[in-house]
Structure formats: C-alpha cells, structure tokens
Design a protein around this motif. Structure first.
Motif, PDB file in Angstrom:
ATOM      1  N   ARG E  90       0.831  -1.204   0.000  1.00 44.75           N
ATOM      2  CA  ARG E  90       0.000   0.000   0.000  1.00 44.75           C
ATOM      3  C   ARG E  90       0.868   1.258   0.000  1.00 44.75           C
ATOM      4  O   ARG E  90       0.495   2.280  -0.574  1.00 44.75           O
ATOM      5  CB  ARG E  90      -0.884   0.052   1.248  1.00 44.75           C
ATOM      6  CG  ARG E  90      -1.896  -1.066   1.359  1.00 44.75           C
ATOM      7  CD  ARG E  90      -2.566  -1.070   2.741  1.00 44.75           C
ATOM      8  NE  ARG E  90      -3.435   0.072   2.941  1.00 44.75           N
ATOM      9  CZ  ARG E  90      -4.768   0.019   2.900  1.00 44.75           C
ATOM     10  NH1 ARG E  90      -5.388  -1.134   2.651  1.00 44.75           N
ATOM     11  NH2 ARG E  90      -5.487   1.088   3.101  1.00 44.75           N
ATOM     12  N   GLU E 117      -8.455  -4.390  -7.433  1.00 42.72           N
ATOM     13  CA  GLU E 117      -9.291  -3.268  -7.857  1.00 42.72           C
ATOM     14  C   GLU E 117      -9.248  -2.055  -6.927  1.00 42.72           C
ATOM     15  O   GLU E 117      -9.082  -0.929  -7.389  1.00 42.72           O
ATOM     16  CB  GLU E 117     -10.748  -3.737  -7.997  1.00 42.72           C
ATOM     17  CG  GLU E 117     -11.639  -2.634  -8.546  1.00 42.72           C
ATOM     18  CD  GLU E 117     -13.098  -2.844  -8.215  1.00 42.72           C
ATOM     19  OE1 GLU E 117     -13.401  -3.810  -7.496  1.00 42.72           O
ATOM     20  OE2 GLU E 117     -13.922  -2.031  -8.660  1.00 42.72           O
ATOM     21  N   MET E 118      -9.440  -2.266  -5.624  1.00 43.54           N
ATOM     22  CA  MET E 118      -9.559  -1.099  -4.731  1.00 43.54           C
ATOM     23  C   MET E 118      -8.250  -0.301  -4.692  1.00 43.54           C
ATOM     24  O   MET E 118      -8.269   0.940  -4.722  1.00 43.54           O
ATOM     25  CB  MET E 118      -9.987  -1.550  -3.333  1.00 43.54           C
ATOM     26  CG  MET E 118     -11.391  -2.154  -3.286  1.00 43.54           C
ATOM     27  SD  MET E 118     -12.755  -1.041  -3.806  1.00 43.54           S
ATOM     28  CE  MET E 118     -13.136  -0.206  -2.252  1.00 43.54           C
ATOM     29  N   MET E 119      -7.140  -1.002  -4.610  1.00 45.49           N
ATOM     30  CA  MET E 119      -5.835  -0.330  -4.617  1.00 45.49           C
ATOM     31  C   MET E 119      -5.674   0.509  -5.885  1.00 45.49           C
ATOM     32  O   MET E 119      -5.186   1.642  -5.846  1.00 45.49           O
ATOM     33  CB  MET E 119      -4.710  -1.364  -4.589  1.00 45.49           C
ATOM     34  CG  MET E 119      -4.633  -2.176  -3.334  1.00 45.49           C
ATOM     35  SD  MET E 119      -4.047  -1.191  -1.943  1.00 45.49           S
ATOM     36  CE  MET E 119      -3.869  -2.505  -0.741  1.00 45.49           C
ATOM     37  N   THR E 121      -7.996   1.598  -7.900  1.00 45.47           N
ATOM     38  CA  THR E 121      -8.949   2.716  -7.968  1.00 45.47           C
ATOM     39  C   THR E 121      -8.327   3.939  -7.280  1.00 45.47           C
ATOM     40  O   THR E 121      -8.398   5.063  -7.773  1.00 45.47           O
ATOM     41  CB  THR E 121     -10.273   2.335  -7.287  1.00 45.47           C
ATOM     42  OG1 THR E 121     -10.832   1.202  -7.956  1.00 45.47           O
ATOM     43  CG2 THR E 121     -11.273   3.488  -7.346  1.00 45.47           C
ATOM     44  N   TYR E 122      -7.716   3.679  -6.147  1.00 44.46           N
ATOM     45  CA  TYR E 122      -7.003   4.755  -5.437  1.00 44.46           C
ATOM     46  C   TYR E 122      -5.878   5.334  -6.298  1.00 44.46           C
ATOM     47  O   TYR E 122      -5.734   6.553  -6.438  1.00 44.46           O
ATOM     48  CB  TYR E 122      -6.453   4.207  -4.117  1.00 44.46           C
ATOM     49  CG  TYR E 122      -5.485   5.113  -3.411  1.00 44.46           C
ATOM     50  CD1 TYR E 122      -5.912   6.295  -2.801  1.00 44.46           C
ATOM     51  CD2 TYR E 122      -4.139   4.785  -3.337  1.00 44.46           C
ATOM     52  CE1 TYR E 122      -5.018   7.121  -2.137  1.00 44.46           C
ATOM     53  CE2 TYR E 122      -3.239   5.611  -2.666  1.00 44.46           C
ATOM     54  CZ  TYR E 122      -3.680   6.784  -2.077  1.00 44.46           C
ATOM     55  OH  TYR E 122      -2.793   7.591  -1.425  1.00 44.46           O
ATOM     56  N   GLY E 125      -7.319   7.371  -8.911  1.00 40.67           N
ATOM     57  CA  GLY E 125      -7.859   8.606  -8.331  1.00 40.67           C
ATOM     58  C   GLY E 125      -6.762   9.626  -8.019  1.00 40.67           C
ATOM     59  O   GLY E 125      -6.998  10.841  -8.066  1.00 40.67           O
ATOM     60  N   ARG E 138      -4.108  -8.717 -10.165  1.00 41.91           N
ATOM     61  CA  ARG E 138      -5.220  -9.552  -9.745  1.00 41.91           C
ATOM     62  C   ARG E 138      -6.506  -8.802 -10.016  1.00 41.91           C
ATOM     63  O   ARG E 138      -6.495  -7.579 -10.070  1.00 41.91           O
ATOM     64  CB  ARG E 138      -5.078  -9.773  -8.234  1.00 41.91           C
ATOM     65  CG  ARG E 138      -6.123 -10.648  -7.652  1.00 41.91           C
ATOM     66  CD  ARG E 138      -6.091 -10.588  -6.130  1.00 41.91           C
ATOM     67  NE  ARG E 138      -6.927 -11.648  -5.623  1.00 41.91           N
ATOM     68  CZ  ARG E 138      -7.740 -11.537  -4.589  1.00 41.91           C
ATOM     69  NH1 ARG E 138      -7.809 -10.427  -3.908  1.00 41.91           N
ATOM     70  NH2 ARG E 138      -8.494 -12.565  -4.216  1.00 41.91           N
ATOM     71  N   ASP E 139      -7.598  -9.514 -10.185  1.00 42.96           N
ATOM     72  CA  ASP E 139      -8.905  -8.854 -10.229  1.00 42.96           C
ATOM     73  C   ASP E 139      -9.117  -8.156 -11.567  1.00 42.96           C
ATOM     74  O   ASP E 139      -9.812  -7.143 -11.638  1.00 42.96           O
ATOM     75  CB  ASP E 139      -8.922  -7.796  -9.092  1.00 42.96           C
ATOM     76  CG  ASP E 139     -10.239  -7.778  -8.346  1.00 42.96           C
ATOM     77  OD1 ASP E 139     -11.124  -8.566  -8.675  1.00 42.96           O
ATOM     78  OD2 ASP E 139     -10.366  -6.949  -7.433  1.00 42.96           O
ATOM     79  N   TRP E 140      -8.544  -8.720 -12.609  1.00 39.13           N
ATOM     80  CA  TRP E 140      -8.556  -8.045 -13.900  1.00 39.13           C
ATOM     81  C   TRP E 140      -9.970  -7.741 -14.412  1.00 39.13           C
ATOM     82  O   TRP E 140     -10.185  -6.685 -15.032  1.00 39.13           O
ATOM     83  CB  TRP E 140      -7.757  -8.837 -14.929  1.00 39.13           C
ATOM     84  CG  TRP E 140      -7.580  -8.087 -16.202  1.00 39.13           C
ATOM     85  CD1 TRP E 140      -8.159  -8.352 -17.405  1.00 39.13           C
ATOM     86  CD2 TRP E 140      -6.782  -6.914 -16.392  1.00 39.13           C
ATOM     87  NE1 TRP E 140      -7.777  -7.432 -18.331  1.00 39.13           N
ATOM     88  CE2 TRP E 140      -6.944  -6.529 -17.743  1.00 39.13           C
ATOM     89  CE3 TRP E 140      -5.978  -6.140 -15.552  1.00 39.13           C
ATOM     90  CZ2 TRP E 140      -6.298  -5.412 -18.276  1.00 39.13           C
ATOM     91  CZ3 TRP E 140      -5.339  -5.031 -16.083  1.00 39.13           C
ATOM     92  CH2 TRP E 140      -5.506  -4.672 -17.420  1.00 39.13           C
TER      93      TRP E 140
END
Lengths: 258, 258, 258, 258, 258, 258
Positions: E90, E117-119, E121-122, E125, E138-140
């Motif tokens: 992180r 995804e969440m990482m 998205t940050y 952003g 991951r999470d493609w």
C-alpha cells in the motif's frame, strides 16, 4: 546517483556466538531445514540452484552478503580497474572473519565469474568458512586447490562484470536461490545444499532439532539386514523387547554401535 | 475423496523372469535405446533429467512406481506424521524385492527430497536394485554410504512434502523424465542414463539387440592406432584379409583380444 | 534440395601455427576470455552450457565444426544406415589432425548422442585434441576410457538422429553455447569451460594477455597467510620494500617460489 | 497393458447441484482463490499457464478430466484413425452435460492440438461450459466462431498425437497448470484465470466467501475521486459519518450507486 | 530484523520537471532505447517480460518502486490483515502524484497478484500514470475498466502474498525485467514495451534523440508505393531532386503530407 | 573472415508457381500440418514460438530467409551505420516479390527488434506477404498500421544489433521455431501459426490434402444441435438416410448449407 562509489564504506554484520553456529553445523542442512519447517512454518529454507562443488564438506557460519544487479553502463565505472578500491565485490571480503560465509546473489548468471584466485586466496587467508553463490566462480583450475567449501551453480572463464552484471550492495538483504538472506543469518551447508537459518530462530532451532532416538542405531541395523520398515521405523512396541535385548548385548560387549 | 488414505492398500507388480532382466542389463542402456527405436519405432526411451549420481553402475530391474502430484492442502493430511502408515511413499518400498527399481515422478521438483536415509536403508536391506527419480533425494551425506545406484536430478535438505508436492499413487502408470513408465516395465540404467523397456517387448529386444560383430575388436584396435574409419568401421571387404590375418595371429597366440 | 548427400564432400579448415596454439593453451581459458574483452571488446567468448566432463584437462586447438538442424523427414535419409558414407557426422571426423577440436552445435538437445565409442576411438586414434558439444555424447561407459577431453552438456543412450536432430553441415560457421564459432577459430578449454579465440585475433591475444606480475607469487603467499588484500593485491608501494626483501631471501635460498 | 483400448469404457463424474455451481461462478476466480486460502490453507488453486483466449467470460462447472502422457509407440495404436472409437480424447466429450468444463493435462505441450473444430462443435452442441487446457487447441480459425470459453496456452496446427503426446485417461485425477484436479471438482474461470474448487469445500466456500462490504461502493467512489486509501479502504470510523451521509443522499435519490 | 514493519515509513522520490518527462514521452520507447545506446553505451534499457496489457498507450513518468522478496514466514506477519497499514505494498501507492509510474519487481512470479481493484482505484484517483510489473495483477475483470496503462506479465486470481512472495521495500533500487531501476528514473512505455531512462541522462537524451529527417515523410510515401529502399532510405543524392519537386508540389498545395 | 561484408551479394530464391501457393493457402495451416504428417511422416512442421500478432490473416508464400548469429564484436562492424548497404538485414528485403514471406531465425531473442517502420514500409510497398520471426519486431506503434501479417514472439524498443545478435546470412537454410526452413519453401500461416511446406512436397500435398467430406456440413449442423458425435462424425451408415434426406431438402430449397 552520480558518484555511487566515490568512497566505498560498507557495514559489518552482527555475528552469533560460535557455540550456536557449531551446534547448527552439527545438525546439518537436512535437520535444519525440516526443523525450521516443523517449528516455524518456514516452507523452504533451501537455497536452490547452488550445489556442492566438492563433496564432503559441512560448514556453518554467519552470512556476509553481496548483491549483483543488472549492469547499467551509466552506473558502472570503468575506473574500477584503475582504482581497485572501487571494485565493490572486494569489499564484502574485507569483512571476513574466521568461519564467515559469503553469500552472493549473482542472479543465477552463468557468464559472470564472481571471484577468482587472488580474491579467494585472501578469503582463505582470513579464515573464510565457505561460499554460496547463485552464479559462478572464475579461475577454477587455480581456485580448487584452495579447498574452500563452495556451493555454486558453475564456473566460467569470464570475470564478474564482463557481461551483464555489476556488484551493487554489500551486507544488505539479498535473495539467493529463492531464499531471502539477511546479513548475519546463519548458513549451514553440506552435500544436501545450503540452508538459511534466520539468526533470531537459531537458539530455538537448536532446542527443537530432531534428536536421534536412541533406537535409531538399532533400527538402522535391522533395516540394513532386511528388517520390516513397519516394525523398526519408527520403533514399534512389538519390536521393543528385541531392542532391549540388543541394548543389553551391546552393553555387555562394552561398546556402542554408533 | 474425503478419506483418501484411511487404510492404504497398494498393488504389487508382475515381474519378468530374472534371466530376461539380466540379459537386458548386459546389453546396457545405449543398446536398449537404439534397438527399441530400430525394432519398434520407439522414438525416445531415455528418461531425460535424472542422471547417474555415482558413476560406474549398470543395473536392470522391474519398475515399482511412485507418483507425486501438486500438493493440495485439503487432501494432504498432517496426520501423516502421527501415523507413518499414512505416508504413501513408504508403501512403494514395501513391495521391494531383490533387484527392483523404484521409479518416481517427482515432477522435476528441486525442493522436495523423496526419500532419506532410514527409508533407503530399508530399501537396501530388501535388496532394492536402484532408484530413478525425476526429482531429488534428501540426506545425501548419509545416503551415499548405502551405495544404492541412483539416477536423480539432485539432492535437497527438504523433505518430500515440505514445499509443493505430495505422494499420490503407487504402482500405477507414471510419466518420468518425458517417458511413460508402466509398473513392471524393465528399467536398465548405466552412466548413459535410464531407459524404459516395455515388459511386452523385452524378449524381442533381447533377440534383436545389436550383437557386436566379430570384427569390432579388430576394428577398434586399428582405429585406436590411427586407422581409417572408412576402412574399418564398418569393416570393408578391402580390410577383410587384414582381419583374417589378425584372427589367425590371435588364434596362434592362443588368446583373444577382447 | 532433392539429393542432399548423394556424394558428400566437405571442406577442411585452415590451421594456425602450432606455437600459437600452444601459447593460447598455456594462458588458459580465463586469461583468454578476459583479455579478449579488454583488448577487443568481445563481451562473451565463453561457450556456455557445455562443461568439463572430467576435471583437469587444458587443451587448445583449431575448431572443426559440425552443425545439427531440426530433423526434417523429407531431407533425412534412412539410407544413412545402409551407406555409412551418407552419415554426415562421420565426415567432420575425417578432417581430424592432431590437436584438432571438434565443436558441435547440437542445439542443446539432451536426447541425442552425437558420437559413440567407435567414432571416438577413431578420433582418438587420429590424435584429436578434444570435443566441445552443445549437446550430448552416447555410450559413455565405453567412451570415458578413451580419455578424450570433453566439454559437453551430458550423456544419453540415444543415438544422434533418434529424436529431433540431424547433422546438416561440416566446417561451416556455427553457434555453440551462445557463441559464434568459425571453422579454424582456436578453442581453448579447461575446467573453467571452453573459449573461442577468433583466429585473426590470436597473435594479438598472445601479445596482450596478462602476464603474471613478478610480485604475484609474493602476494599470493602473503594473502594465504592472512595479509591484507588492499596492501598486496595489487602490490602497493607501501608493500614493495617487503617484496624486495622477499625476493632477496628467495634468491639467497637459490630458488623460486613459483 | 497389451490391448489398452480394445473397448473403451470411461466413467462419468458426480456433479454438484447447479445452484452451488452458480454461486461459485458469481463470486469469480479471485474471490474463490483468496477464500480457499484463508479458510482452508490452500496455497494455490490457480491453474497457472492456461490463460483466457477471449476476454470477458466467467464460467463455472464440474470438471471432466483428460490426461495426456508421453507417447509410447508400443501403446499408441495407429488404428485410432481406422476406428474413431479408439480415440480416447473423444470419450471425455461423450460425458458432456450442460455447463461441464473439460480440463486437460496436455503437459504444457505447444506442439499438440488437443481438439479441433468438429469435436468442439459437438461439445458446444451438448452445452459444454468451457475448456481449460494446459496445452493447445487446433483449428482456431474455425474454432473461435464457436465462442466456447477457453483457457489455453496457445494454438497449433498440429493434431493431438502428431508429436510427443497421447491421450491416456478420462475422468481420473490430473495435474493441470500446477494444480491437482479431481474429476467433479468445480472449476471457476474468468479473465484472471481458472481456479479449482474442491467439490467437498464448495458449500463452505460459498458461506465464507468475501461478501462485499456495504461501504465498498462508497469507498470506490471516494478513491476514484482522489480520496485517501487510509481513510476509505477499509472504511475508518473517521469516515463513517461521511458514509452515512452518502447513504442518506443515495436513498433520498431513490437509487443505488452500484 | 524482529519487528520489520512496526511503523512503516517510506521515502518519496525526487521528480524531474514535467516538460522533460513530456519530451521523453513524445519520443517514445524505441527512440529512447536506441538513443541511450548510441549516446551512452547503454546496452539494454528495455524492461523485458512485462508487455502492454492493452494496446495504444504511450506514457512517461518518474518511477516509484516496489520490491518483492521470497517470502520468509518469520518475517512476514499475518497481522498484515488485521492492520492494513502493515501491508507494505500500500505504501508505494501513498506516494503517487499525477503521472507517476509504479514499477514492481515481483520476481517474474505468475502466481502472485500484486494489486487488485480497490488499490488501483485509489492509484487512478491520485492520477497515477501507469504500472510496470515484472509479475501479475489480480482482479482483472474489475481492474481493466479503470483503464490504467499496464505493462505486466499476466494476471492471476491469487493475492500478492498467497504463494511465495512478500513485499519488502519501497522506493529503493530494484531489478525489473533485467534492468536496474532507481527510484525517480523516468519510465517511458508504449506498445513496444517499457524503457528505463536514468534521471541524470534525461536532458542529454532529449537533446540527442533522433529527430526525424525532413525527407522521411517523402521517403515513406515512396517506399509505400514500391520505391527502392536503397534510393529513399536514407535519402540519396540521386533522389534529392525528386524530393525537392515533392516539396514544391506539397507547398503549392498549401499543405503537408504528414 | 577478414572483410565479411565488403560488398554484400545475396542470392535470390526459386519460387513455386502462384497457383500452387494459392492452393496451399486455401487449405490453411492445420490441414497442411496434418497432411504432411500423414503423407510424408513429417512429425512437426509447425514453427513453434512465433504467434499471430493480429488475428484473422491467412497467407502463403515462398520463404526468403534471414539468419541471426550471436554477436561477435570482431565480425560486427560499427560501419553498418555509416554505410547502410553493410546492414545485412536490409538485403533480405531487397529480394521481396509480391507474396514473399520473410522468415527470420532471431534465436528466440526478446531484446532485439529485427525490423522497424521504414524497412517494413518498403517491404509492404514491394508487396511482401508476411513475416515469421523467431524473435521480435521494433517500432510496433508505427508498424501495426502497415497491416503486414506477422507471426512473431513479441516486440521490443531495442534495435536488431543492440544487445547480443547480428544478422549473418540471407537466403540460406535456417532453423526457425524448431523447424528447418530452406529458402524457397512455402510458408502457410494463419491463426493456428506458421507451417513449413517443403517446396518439393507441395504438389503432392495439394493432391493428398484432406478434402472436406460432402457430409461435413450436414454433420456440423447436427453436432451443433446436440447430435451424437458417434453417429455424425464420421458419418455412420445409420445416419446416412438422414443425410440423404437433408441433401434432398437442401436441393429442394435451391441452396447449400455451406
């Protein structure tokens, strides 16, 4: 990073007590590896890739570390050959104390010879205990006579910065053969290969390492004679009277079978 | 597959007659491989990867097989270490008869030691003929003294289920070093490596294997002395009188050159 | 390419003077490799992959070359085994003169044995100096007794065209272990591996090769005794009086330390 | 194994309830993999090597399995092409029910095309859900129009037994991409790759799978707008009033942001 | 190293002027690579392994770096999942400024997904410019919608510490795809791949980068129409009148062909 | 080899009749590969490694060949960049006639871009049919717009002699992706990959290539509708009346289903 090695200063390592190192040497690589797994969940402590160049050695010692990186012509100075003190790989050797083991991440490269004869004569003279290199040595026709225990991938006539590598750091953390090695970790190496014992786990490792059961000598003898694995390893209750008898005979004979 | 090893029962193999096995041992790996190709179109019978750990052995014997699979934590029971009978790799050894060769598909893994000293002491005690492992042994400092002929990829201090493998089946078909090995096939192994002889082809192989031509001893002698390959190998009509003369001299001397 | 080998004619090579070859042999692989780099910018002259099969040899000689290609069934004639003269790999051996080194691009293949016992008996008989093969030999149990210095990847019971290769050209340019080898280049090989010395650079190489400094024997002795690398290698001005003293004592003793 | 395929009979698999399969499909490969790790210690359930040939699919279904082995000419019958029923790879397709996923251990081979157009038209016609092959398909110019979700290593014009493989077993345990797959296990595959869900763990997996927290939609919105990862992921107490406000506005607007 | 991450503090990087970064972006990866070679002897500045996941992007920016090491269970704390601030990966994202490129040495591992995804998205952003990972995401299925330019080896459903890696250092020197990357170096990446531009060489690179010759538009047009490479590329004196004529016509038409 | 490229002259190839090339193109790579196997015992005609860079092309044409070798600094002249005519890789393009396919052995290297935009604009202008490279192209952001069908391993920003390769020969025999390619052989390439058709076998290949059975359209329709593979592929006698009926209906409808 304009002048990366203008004046090279590298750190020494903290060394564990000699008795502790010797106890780890005495257990050997296989017991160290399996006990680290059973007691601390360490999946793999085996430095895979480097193998024993000459059979029959068993050494242990604290790790001095040397890291190679992909060569970058803007950071690798040809001046190395004008001023030997700019050759970073010499510096890891300067820290050598008796029994130390130099561990090198040479990135598995088969075309770079990390050290040659003169460097290793010095290492030997300083009492160096052994070398573990994920890569190669150079000058083997002369180096082998030094009888330094070596776990390496191979040998090459090329010198260390001849193709695609350059030495980059001394006594920092490195990856070697798929293991993380911290400077000062204890390396134990024999014909099975080299194992990394984290310094902080060394005492507990010694306490928990497999102690050969008293009956193992008996069982080995029975198995070697064609005895049933199910009966003798591990020793079953059914075989225990036989073992007691064996012990009694041995004691009567005033000796030990192992 | 909830209780995969609740009570392990494994099958024995059918073994070919000893004389047949001995005849295959006598021809060696190279002749077996090339004859299988010429007579039955078998492209590759060489188990590639495992190499002779100690030089100079030549063994043949029926294959006991052990298959490893990628470890799956839901199928691999930690109880293995409470009840040794749940350790599947022991079971292949239970079938050992004198001369048998244990062949293991350990998936080429360099971090799993399939067997260690006590297991192999038992194997030796039972008369086991040799080991062919597409993977590693463990405990080599102790194992080597057993002098079991071994064709392996290497050695490691790790035990067999320490990293990513688990034993999965005994005496079933396996792939080993790029070859399919059926239980009961005959393995012949020497310094050239290990070869799989399908049991059903063994008799025909013996019948068709290259018989050294009578003139080979003569030709070898001539070639070693600088003779022309075109003249002596294979023997030409032009060189035959020379060969006849050589034979006559040899007979007169009452001996044989080979 | 309808009849590729109806009548095989292959070219011989131009050989450098024997004294030149011997001078290169005397410097060894490591000095050859590093000097080629320093004097001519040759990044890598080390044939990587083939390693010394038996330790302790040091040979040099002009390269006879043999190239294998992926087998193509329309170009590879089964008639090879009816008429040995159609076997192209024999032809490279026909050119053997004393000291020649046969260099083979066998594409790193571990399932094809380039030569076997009879071929190599002939090679030995003709005075062949050594073999460098990016691939394997066959028939090792018999071949090793010939004591031909070999740098190879391994051994196999399979013969040379058994799986996926076929011999394709003799005494043309080849790639071997990541190096371009031109026929007639000088190969120098020892326990460090095999090095390609371009024929046109040989004289300059000998002129520029590192000549051991007079003080190296002195420094080696000091380093072996625990002396400081910074002081003795290279020899510093500070240590020079000590060296002069050492020289004087040696001369007084009427001997040499090296 | 004299007549290995005289009359081929292969077993069907046990299939889990459709609702269970659908629940696993809905969670996707990433959630399946991480939850299997957290709840059951399964290190790696990802079939590494085969990748999504066409993007955007997400499927789940029970595994029909097909195992290839190294070809052995004495066991591989050329009669396959006279009697199609002797072609073992057809038989795995015969078991196809809607949603089934055929998983093939083709040993990572890049020169063998496991299935072609006609076979896959049949598979599609039977409602097959997808293919996971540690190897290749053939006939891709025609196959791609069938729009069968495929996770494969590549494509090749060669057919399945053209080079070094032969089909060997149907609906037995296989290794595929470093994972053990038991027939009837549930495969879930999307653009991240294919994951093996052991049948016995499926219900528990669904129960324990990560349920998106209610605040994730809110946090995603904030992060996308440049919000602080430390504040919004996971949601901190400090940010909770902001979230409550966001929820209230959303409800007032009569909608949902996700 | 008892408490390696008790309170994680990581350094930021020094960033070059935006105009300089933009000038490097405008030249693209191919011109950057060849010019670095011609002007500074940098053999290889191409990060080999990671490839453009989605075509058509061209980005440049300073490198934030993240280093993975082989996982060691004594150093990797399960507490990571209780306290997100202990998750080292992180922290590299916390340094993100608009246009920054996160470069990750994930050791080429195909079973560890560095970010999800969440990482990301940050990261998006915060204006992150792109990702270069010697490893996987991951999470493609969710990540691809973020449209972050990515150069990666692949994707996996596994999370970053699921198998054999752990994040180890932020904004230190790393090796990535065979190149040394120093934090703050400029990365330029397009469909050809990602190139490392040493920060200290950036200005000189811009000055010396190949400026398209005026005649290239003309030559391209001629070559596309079947013109002779020898005549038009590079432009010969013989073709110059033709080029002058072409220029005159273009000017008369009041336009430009490029 | 003192002046290897003083004045470069390279040979053209013999080209097969256009109709023959077109017939091979029409059958596609899969039919070519399997028919070569069935009719001529050619195990593998698939150039493994290079894959279709952009989907949907199907081309055939005679092979112009270019061979790379490991770079040797004594043979590779920096003068290449002063005199473009010394750049050997240009010369293979000079031979381009409409439909020709340039096949390159770039030794699988991922760090050397064989051709860039200007070269390929010329190739396109000359009517070049396609490229098959066991290696990489460079300058892809510009090259892709040329829409030349390419089978390659990847792309790189590096130029062709930047790291370890140099062009060595034009229109000689080469190995490419594990196949021997003779200049003038016919290459057929589509989404399945590229196949080498030996020129001498082309006519026979066309004669023997699998002609779709008349019933295949019928069977495909049935299979797609869930019909039984055993019944419809190949067409059984039992299904023949059904097929006759289908034919009759189709004819009545005045059309064809394929």
């Amino acid at each position: 990073m304009p002048e990366p090695r203008a004046r090279i200063e590298t750190s020494d390592i903290a060394r564990p007590p000699a008795a502790l190192v010797e106890a780890i040497r005495a257990m050997g690589a296989a017991t160290a590896s399996s006990t680290l797994h059973h007691m601390a969940g360490i999946t793999n402590s085996h430095i895979v890739g480097p193998t024993a160049r000459s059979p029959g050695h068993c050494v242990a010692g604290p790790a001095l570390t040397l890291q190679f990186m992909p060569k970058r012509e803007d950071l690798y100075s040809a001046a190395e050959y004008e001023d030997p003190e700019l050759q970073l790989h010499r510096h890891v050797l300067y820290h050598t104390r008796p029994g130390d083991i130099v561990v090198v991440d040479a990135r598995g490269d088969m075309r770079s010879g990390v050290f040659g004869e003169m460097m290793l004569t010095y290492f030997k003279g300083r009492g160096g205990g052994g070398l573990v290199i994920d890569g190669c040595l150079r000058d083997w026709p002369n180096v082998q006579g030094l009888e330094i225990p070596c776990w390496i991938r191979g040998v090459t006539p090329n010198f260390h910065t001849q193709t695609e590598l350059m030495p980059f750091a001394v006594n920092g953390p490195i990856a070697c053969g798929g293991c993380l090695v911290m400077p000062g970790d204890i390396i134990v190496a024999d014909d099975d290969g080299a194992v990394v014992v984290p310094a902080a786990l060394a005492e507990r490792l010694i306490a928990e390492a497999h102690v050969a059961h008293g009956w193992e000598g008996f069982s080995r003898e029975r198995l070697a004679a064609g005895g049933d694995l199910r009966r003798y390893y591990p020793l079953t209750d059914a075989a225990r009277p036989e073992y007691d008898d064996w012990l009694a005979r041995r004691d009567a004979a005033g000796g030990s079978t192992e």
